[in-house]
Structure formats: C-alpha cells, structure tokens
Write an enzyme that holds these catalytic residues in place. Structure first.
Site, mmCIF file in Angstrom:
data_model
loop_
_atom_site.group_PDB
_atom_site.id
_atom_site.type_symbol
_atom_site.label_atom_id
_atom_site.label_comp_id
_atom_site.label_asym_id
_atom_site.label_seq_id
_atom_site.Cartn_x
_atom_site.Cartn_y
_atom_site.Cartn_z
ATOM 1 N N TYR A 109 -12.609 -8.163 12.064
ATOM 2 C CA TYR A 109 -12.012 -7.034 11.355
ATOM 3 C C TYR A 109 -10.939 -7.497 10.368
ATOM 4 O O TYR A 109 -10.195 -8.434 10.686
ATOM 5 C CB TYR A 109 -11.384 -6.063 12.364
ATOM 6 C CG TYR A 109 -10.755 -4.860 11.715
ATOM 7 C CD1 TYR A 109 -11.542 -3.792 11.316
ATOM 8 C CD2 TYR A 109 -9.386 -4.798 11.480
ATOM 9 C CE1 TYR A 109 -10.979 -2.693 10.693
ATOM 10 C CE2 TYR A 109 -8.812 -3.697 10.865
ATOM 11 C CZ TYR A 109 -9.622 -2.644 10.478
ATOM 12 O OH TYR A 109 -9.058 -1.554 9.860
ATOM 13 N N TRP A 111 -8.915 -6.600 6.186
ATOM 14 C CA TRP A 111 -8.983 -6.099 4.817
ATOM 15 C C TRP A 111 -9.354 -7.169 3.804
ATOM 16 O O TRP A 111 -9.733 -6.844 2.689
ATOM 17 C CB TRP A 111 -7.645 -5.488 4.438
ATOM 18 C CG TRP A 111 -7.568 -4.021 4.662
ATOM 19 C CD1 TRP A 111 -7.860 -3.351 5.823
ATOM 20 C CD2 TRP A 111 -7.172 -3.035 3.705
ATOM 21 N NE1 TRP A 111 -7.662 -2.013 5.644
ATOM 22 C CE2 TRP A 111 -7.233 -1.783 4.355
ATOM 23 C CE3 TRP A 111 -6.757 -3.079 2.386
ATOM 24 C CZ2 TRP A 111 -6.906 -0.591 3.719
ATOM 25 C CZ3 TRP A 111 -6.412 -1.896 1.743
ATOM 26 C CH2 TRP A 111 -6.499 -0.664 2.407
HETATM 27 N N1 LIG Z 1 1.364 -1.764 15.656
HETATM 28 C C1 LIG Z 1 0.506 -1.459 14.682
HETATM 29 N N2 LIG Z 1 -0.499 -2.313 14.388
HETATM 30 C C2 LIG Z 1 -1.359 -2.005 13.401
HETATM 31 C C3 LIG Z 1 -1.222 -0.817 12.650
HETATM 32 C C4 LIG Z 1 -0.160 0.065 12.996
HETATM 33 O O1 LIG Z 1 -0.004 1.140 12.401
HETATM 34 N N3 LIG Z 1 0.687 -0.298 13.987
HETATM 35 N N4 LIG Z 1 -2.103 -0.540 11.634
HETATM 36 C C5 LIG Z 1 -3.448 -1.086 11.774
HETATM 37 C C6 LIG Z 1 -4.259 -0.923 10.571
HETATM 38 S S1 LIG Z 1 -4.410 0.678 9.998
HETATM 39 C C7 LIG Z 1 -4.942 -1.928 9.986
HETATM 40 S S2 LIG Z 1 -6.053 -1.558 8.745
HETATM 41 C C8 LIG Z 1 -4.799 -3.325 10.441
HETATM 42 C C9 LIG Z 1 -4.813 -4.354 9.297
HETATM 43 O O2 LIG Z 1 -5.140 -5.604 9.808
HETATM 44 P P1 LIG Z 1 -5.760 -6.739 8.865
HETATM 45 O O3 LIG Z 1 -6.691 -6.144 7.875
HETATM 46 O O4 LIG Z 1 -6.289 -7.802 9.748
HETATM 47 O O5 LIG Z 1 -4.460 -7.258 8.122
HETATM 48 P P2 LIG Z 1 -4.307 -8.122 6.783
HETATM 49 O O6 LIG Z 1 -2.913 -8.627 6.794
HETATM 50 O O7 LIG Z 1 -4.728 -7.327 5.613
HETATM 51 O O8 LIG Z 1 -5.283 -9.346 7.056
HETATM 52 C C10 LIG Z 1 -6.171 -9.828 6.125
HETATM 53 C C11 LIG Z 1 -6.190 -11.354 6.214
HETATM 54 O O9 LIG Z 1 -7.223 -11.826 5.353
HETATM 55 C C12 LIG Z 1 -6.747 -12.953 4.636
HETATM 56 N N5 LIG Z 1 -7.512 -13.025 3.376
HETATM 57 C C13 LIG Z 1 -7.275 -12.373 2.217
HETATM 58 N N6 LIG Z 1 -8.225 -12.663 1.317
HETATM 59 C C14 LIG Z 1 -9.097 -13.512 1.926
HETATM 60 C C15 LIG Z 1 -10.314 -14.137 1.509
HETATM 61 O O10 LIG Z 1 -10.783 -13.973 0.399
HETATM 62 N N7 LIG Z 1 -10.935 -14.910 2.437
HETATM 63 C C16 LIG Z 1 -10.459 -15.121 3.695
HETATM 64 N N8 LIG Z 1 -11.144 -15.891 4.518
HETATM 65 N N9 LIG Z 1 -9.303 -14.536 4.092
HETATM 66 C C17 LIG Z 1 -8.653 -13.729 3.235
HETATM 67 C C18 LIG Z 1 -5.280 -12.719 4.441
HETATM 68 O O11 LIG Z 1 -4.608 -13.939 4.250
HETATM 69 C C19 LIG Z 1 -4.910 -12.001 5.751
HETATM 70 O O12 LIG Z 1 -4.443 -12.892 6.728
HETATM 71 O O13 LIG Z 1 -3.581 -3.456 11.190
HETATM 72 C C20 LIG Z 1 -3.507 -2.538 12.268
HETATM 73 N N10 LIG Z 1 -2.383 -2.862 13.113
HETATM 74 N N1 LIG Z 2 2.352 -0.182 1.322
HETATM 75 C C1 LIG Z 2 1.333 -0.120 2.201
HETATM 76 N N2 LIG Z 2 0.502 0.953 2.191
HETATM 77 C C2 LIG Z 2 -0.500 1.038 3.091
HETATM 78 C C3 LIG Z 2 -0.768 0.002 4.006
HETATM 79 C C4 LIG Z 2 0.128 -1.121 4.007
HETATM 80 O O1 LIG Z 2 -0.014 -2.058 4.821
HETATM 81 N N3 LIG Z 2 1.145 -1.145 3.099
HETATM 82 N N4 LIG Z 2 -1.842 0.094 4.864
HETATM 83 C C5 LIG Z 2 -2.915 1.018 4.514
HETATM 84 C C6 LIG Z 2 -3.805 1.301 5.648
HETATM 85 S S1 LIG Z 2 -4.925 0.106 6.143
HETATM 86 C C7 LIG Z 2 -3.844 2.500 6.269
HETATM 87 S S2 LIG Z 2 -5.002 2.787 7.511
HETATM 88 C C8 LIG Z 2 -2.921 3.588 5.915
HETATM 89 C C9 LIG Z 2 -2.303 4.155 7.183
HETATM 90 O O2 LIG Z 2 -1.809 5.396 6.994
HETATM 91 P P1 LIG Z 2 -0.851 5.987 8.121
HETATM 92 O O3 LIG Z 2 -1.343 5.563 9.449
HETATM 93 O O4 LIG Z 2 -0.714 7.426 7.906
HETATM 94 O O5 LIG Z 2 0.498 5.215 7.742
HETATM 95 P P2 LIG Z 2 1.790 4.816 8.560
HETATM 96 O O6 LIG Z 2 2.776 4.328 7.545
HETATM 97 O O7 LIG Z 2 1.452 3.878 9.650
HETATM 98 O O8 LIG Z 2 2.285 6.166 9.193
HETATM 99 C C10 LIG Z 2 2.706 7.228 8.351
HETATM 100 C C11 LIG Z 2 3.899 7.901 8.965
HETATM 101 O O9 LIG Z 2 3.540 8.644 10.112
HETATM 102 C C12 LIG Z 2 4.730 8.902 10.813
HETATM 103 N N5 LIG Z 2 4.472 9.051 12.229
HETATM 104 C C13 LIG Z 2 4.308 8.081 13.140
HETATM 105 N N6 LIG Z 2 4.089 8.623 14.349
HETATM 106 C C14 LIG Z 2 4.117 9.950 14.193
HETATM 107 C C15 LIG Z 2 3.963 11.057 15.072
HETATM 108 O O10 LIG Z 2 3.731 10.921 16.277
HETATM 109 N N7 LIG Z 2 4.060 12.296 14.524
HETATM 110 C C16 LIG Z 2 4.296 12.492 13.209
HETATM 111 N N8 LIG Z 2 4.327 13.733 12.758
HETATM 112 N N9 LIG Z 2 4.468 11.471 12.374
HETATM 113 C C17 LIG Z 2 4.370 10.227 12.849
HETATM 114 C C18 LIG Z 2 5.630 7.717 10.592
HETATM 115 O O11 LIG Z 2 6.930 8.138 10.270
HETATM 116 C C19 LIG Z 2 4.941 6.946 9.496
HETATM 117 O O12 LIG Z 2 5.813 6.548 8.466
HETATM 118 O O13 LIG Z 2 -1.878 3.100 5.082
HETATM 119 C C20 LIG Z 2 -2.369 2.337 3.987
HETATM 120 N N10 LIG Z 2 -1.291 2.148 3.048
HETATM 121 MO MO LIG Z 3 -5.796 0.681 8.117
#
Ligand SMILES: Nc1nc2c(c(=O)[nH]1)N[C@H]1C(S)=C(S)[C@@H](COP(=O)(O)OP(=O)(O)OC[C@H]3O[C@@H](n4cnc5c(=O)[nH]c(N)nc54)[C@H](O)[C@@H]3O)O[C@H]1N2
Ligand SMILES: Nc1nc2c(c(=O)[nH]1)N[C@H]1C(S)=C(S)[C@@H](COP(=O)(O)OP(=O)(O)OC[C@H]3O[C@@H](n4cnc5c(=O)[nH]c(N)nc54)[C@H](O)[C@@H]3O)O[C@H]1N2
Ligand SMILES: [Mo]
Length: 773
Positions: A109, A111
């Site tokens: 998994y 991005w």
């Molecule tokens: N506690 C907590 N944990 C969370 C979340 C949260 O809200 N709270 N959010 C979750 C969510 S929504 C998401 S989507 C995940 C994101 O989790 P990931 O998608 O795993 O996070 P990234 O840091 O985007 O990791 C992408 C990796 O790919 C590498 N990379 C970039 N380009 C390339 C390439 O061309 N080739 C190769 N081989 N590698 C490359 C980058 O160096 C990086 O290490 O995290 C989740 N984790």
């Molecule tokens: N700059 C930046 N933007 C991103 C990403 C990033 O890594 N960096 N990641 C992207 C990805 S993969 C995803 S999936 C989306 C995720 O989108 P979301 O999951 O919606 O994003 P978060 O920032 O994790 O959470 C949004 C807000 O929800 C609020 N929140 C947390 N818990 C609760 C709750 O129990 N109740 C309520 N009402 N609010 C709560 C928090 O204050 C938090 O700031 O964001 C995307 N956008």
């Molecule tokens: Mo995500």
C-alpha cells in the site's frame, strides 16, 4: 541557461529548472492557490536521506540463524546492482517454488508519486502478477470503513464520494454546510496523481460571500479556513455519531423529518426510529443524552437541528471520522440525517462523503479515460483488508471476519514493497516492528532511507518522479501534463520499471512484463487511450509528440448533472440505487444478517473499546493524529518546508492552554507523549485552536527509535503511530483506526537525543568507527 520544464506532483503542477546544483520550482501559472508543499521538492536532488546504492541487511546476507530478529537494528552492506538483482531473483524463485504465490505479500500500500506510468503500485502489481500472483490488500487507509459500509446502504462508493455534490453547486445553492470533521484547506493541497488548480479556498469564499453559513464540527478550529467564519462546535473526538443522533432526535420528535422522502426513497426508518426514541433500549437519544457524550450543549444541538431543517443543507462527513473505532457509524448516520432532511439529490443539499479531504473531490469529472498501465490478473484470490497487515504477519492461519466473510490469514514468507511506507501508515509501530520480524525476506524499493527501508533485507534505490519522464493526469483534473525529467538519477537510483524489468529478465519473464517497450515507448502507447477517446468525442486530439512538445493539454469535462443522487431523486424506480432494496438503507438486512456485535442493522452509538479497556482513565488526553499541513504523509519530511516546521528537530504537538497549565508545560517544551503501547517526543505548541482535553500531532515524522533493539522503543522524532491502536474499525470493514488515540503528556526531563534519521544510512565499517570514537 536551461529552461523551465513542466512536471507534476500529488501537491501541484509546476515547472522546474536544475542549474548549478540547485532545483528551482515555479507553480503552474494557472493555479490560483499553489501548495506550500512544493517547497519540499528541491531537497530531492541532494539530500543525504536519499538511497545511493543497493544495500542488503548484514544478517540476511550472511544467513545467520534468527537474523530476522535484527530487522530494524542491523547493519547494511552496499552491493552492486547485478549482485542485488541476482539476490532478489534467486529469492523470488525460491519462495515461489517452495511456498507458492500465496506466500508472497505484494499489498504494498502507498501513494508513491504522481505519473501514470512510473506509478510504483501499478508496476509492482503487474510484476508480481507476471510471476504468478501475490496476496493483495483491499480498500485504503484513507477510507477503510466507508468503502465497505457505503455500498451496502447507498450504492457504489464512488457515486457519493466522487460523483455527487460539486463545489459549483455549493457556491451556487448551499445555504448551510454542516461539516463533520471540517474541510481543512491543508488537505485540499493534495490529490493523488496531481492537481493543477487548487480551487477550494476560492469556492468556499464565493459561497460565504453569497451568504452560505458553515458549521465546523471538529476538535480543531482550523479545520475550516478562517475567512468563511464558520461556527465552531468543538466536539470530543470519536463522538460525532452521538451528536448526529441528537440532531435526528430533534427532527423526529418535533416532526421536522421529511416523511414523504423517507417513504419514497428509504427503507427501515421505523426500526431506526424505535432506537432513536428509546423504544427498543429505553434510552432516548435526546440532545441531552448526546451532549453528555459529545460535549456540545443540548441547546446548541437543538438550534442546529432547527436551522438544518429550515435551510438548503449539505452534510459532509470527513474521512477522519471513519478512521476510528466504529468508523462505519458516523458515515452511515450522516446519510440517515440527510435522508431525514429530505434533501439528498437537491442542488447544494443532501450528503457528501469526504468533500474537502483531497483537492479534486467536488470538481467536475473528466469526459475521457486516463492512460493506465495494465496490472494483469492476480491468480491468487486471497486478500487482507489493508490495515490488517500486522495481524496477518503475526497470526498466520488464524481466523477473522470481514464484510460477511469468514477468512483466514495467509502464511507470508516474503514481503515486497514499492511506493509505500508502512512505518509511516500503520498503527502501533512497536507491534509492526514485531510483525516485520516474521517473514523470511523483505524487499523494498525506496527513494530514501525511510523507516520501512530500514526494516528491509534488500533495499533497492528507486528514482523519484523528478528523475524520469512521465504523463501527469489525475481523476477530475483537467490538465494532462508532460512530466519532463528535471534531474539525473541521484546516486545509482533506477526507475522501478527498470528494476522490475531486470528481475523479470533474470526469471525469464521479461517479455511478459515489458511487452518489449522502453519507458518512452510506454508513454506514447498509454497516451493513445486518451487520444482515442478525444477523437471519438470530437475533441482536439494531438498526437503524443505534439503533446510532449506543448507540455500540457486540456481534457474535456462532463457537465455537472447532480450525479446518481439527482437521477435517483428524479426517478427512484427508473434510476434506483445499487443497494439490495434499490433505496437508501437506513436499516440494512444484509449487515444485520452478518451478526456482528460491533456493526448491526442500523447506525447506533457504541462505546469505544479503547474506553472499556482503560485507555481513557489512564491516559486522559485525546490525541488527534491527522494529516500534516507541511508534507504529504511521510514524503519529503526531509524537505525544507517540512523541516522548517520542526522545533528542536521534533514534530510540533498542539495542546490547549488549560491542559498545558495543568501539566506545567510551556510553549516549545519537549514533551513525552505516552500510553500503554509506546511513547514519543514532540515539541509543545500551546493553542486555543485545540479543544480542551485534546492534543494534535500530525502523522508523517519519520519514525526514529531511541533504541532500535528494544522491544518497546520511544520515537524521538514525533511519529504518532507509536501510540495509536492497531485494531479494525469493526468486523464489517476492518479499516484503520489511526486517527484517534489516548495519551498522557509530560515535560521530557532527560537529555535530548539528536534526530539523525535524515542523515541517511551509515554503512557497517563507517558506523563501527563512529561508535568507537
Ligand atoms: N495515525 C494515523 N496514521 C495514518 C493516517 C492517519 O490519519 N492517522 N492516515 C492514513 C492514510 S489516509 C494514508 S493514505 C496513509 C499514507 O501512507 P503511505 O502512502 O504509505 O505514505 P507515503 O509517505 O505517501 O509513502 C509513500 C512512500 O513511497 C515512496 N516513493 C515515492 N515515489 C516513489 C517511487 O517512484 N518509487 C518507489 N519505489 N517509492 C516511491 C516515498 O519515498 C514514501 O516513502 O497513512 C495512513 N496512516
Ligand atoms: N497536506 C496534506 N493533505 C492531505 C494529506 C497529507 O498527508 N497532507 N493526505 C491526504 C489523504 S491520503 C487523505 S485520505 C485525506 C484525509 O482526509 P481526513 O482524514 O479528513 O484528514 P485529517 O487531516 O486526518 O482529518 C481531518 C480533521 O478531522 C478532525 N477530526 C479528527 N477526529 C475527529 C472526530 O472524531 N470528530 C470530528 N468531528 N472531527 C475529527 C481533525 O481535527 C482533523 O484535522 O487527506 C489528504 N490530504
Ligand atoms: Mo489517505
């Protein structure tokens, strides 16, 4: 002087120029609100965090018994590319021959980077399918619970996530937007695959100027831009479902619910109402009941319900709400609330899931398909829900439930990862460290020495997007961009495609994997999908060379027709929802039939297990672990913009003044955050924008253990996943629950260990010398 060349990233289109060892970046001129994340890119060209050469973990290379126990703490040995590729090929051949494809985990998994061809996920899945398949993962960390519940109760996930309410409709028609979890502008900075125009700030301002009102339901005040002057209801984390029930109670008991809509478009309202009004369990879900759980006053709840019934109201539910225990419930209950208001399918009203989570959601859809590399078919039917990876590695063969299926975890011998960072995205990192000691072999392609690379046996240096040509295009973004290579590969880094091609050649599968095309030939080939559709639609359709020359082309959009929600409203029997009943399922016979005690036939309030298990009493502060504003996940945490936000090298953690005072904490203090699972250091930022009783620590600081050999080690940098719980949302979806946890915080009294994770890997002999001196 060289000229600026177009390129694209998950956080924006731009052009770049590399000269005198420096990378200059300019945002796309048509982007009204370019992302500050562009400021992280320049470091790619020179950071010591980059991986220079292939490297192999010493214990694995020497084959010493029990060497897997050293993962995360071992030395690495640099090897040549031919050596590394031989090792990988030999190991793949062995594992596929001895244990079969179901012993290989290729869920991988993550991005990775923008670009339609060099997309690491597509590349690795295609490669492993050519070898005979792999155990895959389903759903996402983003939306694990919603992707399972929505199809049961509303129809295909993307109909309401992607194809319903547009920003245009909000600007035009919404009178009241009630946003559960808000719409933080920082989150709209990014979109997977690219975003050429950041339009959300402008649109929200437009709606506000027309007189639309915004209500922000979140523990954080800055989950809406200040300009729209939202009314902030600082809710306790994890309790939105209770607030929604309280709102529904007002509608039902004051006769403000739309009976006609409920009769015509929904099933099961009566059974839900019996629960709502306490007829089944003796508990009236009144505003008063709700206020005790969610911390919002009962009068405020009643007033909000009345205004929702009077106005053209849009309810939005963020991803974050469902990345928590029982995350299915607020997603479902938001739908029920919108159905009670009877506005689903009206312009600017009804329900939208995840609007504001990513920059392109709510924009018009594209009228043509995008270039897509075929991944072929996976011969292995078995899979895991994506966030169950540690469970899988720790408990091979054991049983678990998922979406009505009784399943078993496979026995994984080899893990292959490209384009993701599990030591960023997964919960309870101490547990993940233990899980990563289980497989025989872990292979990782990475651009930099992330914590995941540091837990692998064979580490292959991958190029970043800046080091290769590609086609940039994304869901709902109208620009297709000729992504031109801006810098030469750093060190000996190679493209994922070239790495996989070489391994495939060694295994006698080059022909299948490459189809005899070079990368550049692939780009021209993939471009044809879109070109043919442009021709068929009567649009201007340049050939690949012309597109490459021009640097970008504009793609046609579909009109904003209100999507499946509007069609259903206009004609419920002619355009039924794709649910068992063809209607909105307020009660789902299917879900009820699964017999799960943590997700039953209609939405309801469940007390979080975290509380029952003592987390709440021992660790009084809620910790919101949300998306970082200064980077995308863990990507380029070593970049200038991300690093500019660190304090004494640590990730900032926000704390309310009252909670800080109670603990003698001052601004800028280094804190130790801890709970039963682990601990980390982070730097205190005292802020009124965080509700009392809540702290906020963004995800993405690279995990750096104080003692990599310890079973439980502290992260000295500030990664919240050392604290989060590794449990599924429920047996229905088994989604990630990483958004919320419980902690206690204190000033860190010890000597502050330096953060070294961006300094790259020190290789065996050098590190031995360093240790002696
Ligand atoms: N506690 C907590 N944990 C969370 C979340 C949260 O809200 N709270 N959010 C979750 C969510 S929504 C998401 S989507 C995940 C994101 O989790 P990931 O998608 O795993 O996070 P990234 O840091 O985007 O990791 C992408 C990796 O790919 C590498 N990379 C970039 N380009 C390339 C390439 O061309 N080739 C190769 N081989 N590698 C490359 C980058 O160096 C990086 O290490 O995290 C989740 N984790
Ligand atoms: N700059 C930046 N933007 C991103 C990403 C990033 O890594 N960096 N990641 C992207 C990805 S993969 C995803 S999936 C989306 C995720 O989108 P979301 O999951 O919606 O994003 P978060 O920032 O994790 O959470 C949004 C807000 O929800 C609020 N929140 C947390 N818990 C609760 C709750 O129990 N109740 C309520 N009402 N609010 C709560 C928090 O204050 C938090 O700031 O964001 C995307 N956008
Ligand atoms: Mo995500």
């Amino acid at each position: 002087m060289s000229s600026f060349q177009p390129h694209s990233s998950h956080w924006g289109a731009f052009s770049g120029r590399y000269e005198d060892g420096k990378l200059e970046i300019r945002p796309h001129p048509a982007d009204p609100h370019p992302s500050p994340l562009l400021g992280n890119l320049a470091a790619i060209a020179h950071s010591p965090a980059r991986i220079g050469r292939p490297a192999v973990r010493r214990g694995w290379l020497e084959g010493s018994t029990g060497n897997a126990q050293n993962r995360g703490a071992d030395d690495y040995v640099e090897v040549s590319w031919p050596q590394a590729l031989d090792l990988v090929s030999k190991e793949l051949r062995r594992v596929y021959a001895d244990f079969g494809a179901q012993a290989v985990f290729g869920g991988s998994y993550g991005w990775s980077s923008a670009g339609r061809f060099h997309h690491a996920q597509s590349q690795i899945h295609r490669f492993l399918n050519v070898l005979g398949g792999y155990i895959r993962s389903v759903n996402t960390y983003s939306s694990g619970a919603a992707m399972v519940i929505i199809p049961h109760v509303l129809g295909p996930y993307d109909h309401f996530e992607r194809k319903s309410v547009t920003w245009d409709a909000i600007e035009r028609s919404s009178e009241l937007v009630v946003a559960f979890g808000g719409m933080a502008i920082k989150n709209t900075d990014v979109h997977g695959g690219g975003i050429s125009a950041h339009i959300v700030p402008r649109t929200l301002n437009g709606a506000h100027a027309r007189g639309a009102r915004f209500v922000l339901i979140s523990p954080l005040k800055d989950d809406f831009p200040a300009e729209v002057n939202a009314e902030w209801l600082p809710i306790l984390p994890g309790t939105d479902i209770a607030l929604m029930l309280g709102l529904a109670h007002v509608l039902a008991s004051e006769g403000l619910h739309d009976r006609q809509f409920l009769d015509r478009y929904t099933v099961g309202y009566e059974r839900f109402e019996d629960y709502l009004l306490g007829r089944t369990d003796g508990v009236d879900k009144s505003p008063e009941w709700a206020s005790h759980i969610c911390g919002i006053g009962k009068d405020t709840i009643r007033k909000l319900a009345l205004s929702m019934a009077r106005a053209r109201t849009l309810i939005t539910v963020s991803h974050s709400l469902q990345r928590a225990e029982h995350g299915e419930q607020p997603v479902w209950m938001g739908i029920v609330l919108a159905a009670m208001l009877g506005q689903i399918g009206l312009d600017g009203g009804g329900y939208s899931y995840s609007l504001g989570a990513l920059g392109n959601i709510g924009k018009h859809q594209l009228a043509v398909p995008l270039p897509t590399l075929s991944q072929f078919k996976n011969a292995v039917p078995d899979f895991i829900p994506v966030a169950r990876i540690a469970d899988m590695l720790l408990n091979p063969g054991s049983a678990f439930n998922y979406n009505g299926q009784a399943m078993r975890y496979p026995d994984i011998r080899l893990v292959y990862w490209a384009g993701g960072n599990p030591f960023h995205h997964h919960q309870d990192l101490n547990r993940l460290r233990a899980a990563f000691k289980r497989p025989e072999t872990i292979i990782v392609h990475e651009t930099a020495w992330t914590s995941s690379a540091r837990h692998a046996d064979i580490v292959l240096p991958a190029t970043t997007t800046l080091e290769r040509d590609d086609i940039g295009a994304a869901d709902r973004d109208p620009l297709m961009i000729a992504m031109k290579k801006l810098i030469e590969p750093v060190g000996e880094a190679r493209d994922d495609y070239d790495i996989f091609s070489e391994i495939a050649r060694r295994l006698g599968r080059a022909e299948q994997f490459t189809e005899s095309r070079t990368s550049k030939e692939w780009l021209a080939f993939l471009f044809e999908t879109t070109r043919e559709a442009l021709i068929a639609g009567g649009h201007e359709a340049p050939d690949f060379e012309t597109f490459w020359e021009r640097g970008e082309i504009r793609l046609p959009l579909k009109p904003d027709d209100g999507g499946p929600a509007r069609a259903f409203r206009d004609d419920p029997s002619g355009s039924p929802l794709q649910t068992p009943s063809g209607k909105i399922e307020i009660f789902s016979e299917t879900i009820e039939s699964f017999g799960y005690d943590d997700c039953r036939g209609h939405p309801r309030w469940y007390r979080p297990k975290m509380e029952a298990e003592g987390d709440a009493s021992n660790y009084p502060l809620h910790l919101v672990c949300n998306q970082p504003h200064q980077r995308l996940h863990s990507q380029l945490d070593y970049g200038d913009f991300s690093r500019s936000t660190k304090i004494k090298g640590r990730e900032p953690v926000r704390i309310n003044p009252a909670d800080a005072a109670e603990r003698g904490i001052s601004d800028g203090d280094i804190l130790r955050l801890f709970n039963a699972r682990g601990s980390c250091l982070a730097a205190a930022v005292i802020s009124e924008d965080v509700r009392q009783g809540v702290m906020q620590l963004a995800t993405g600081a690279w995990f750096e253990p104080n003692d990599p050999t310890a079973e439980k080690s502290m992260c000295i940098h500030g990664n919240p996943n050392i604290l989060t719980r590794d449990v599924g949302t429920s047996q229905l979806a088994q989604g990630s629950t990483g958004q919320l946890t419980r902690v206690e915080a204190e000033r860190f009294a010890g000597e502050l260990p330096p953060v070294r994770i961006f300094e790259g890997m020190k290789f065996a002999d050098i590190s031995r010398q360093a240790r002696k001196s």
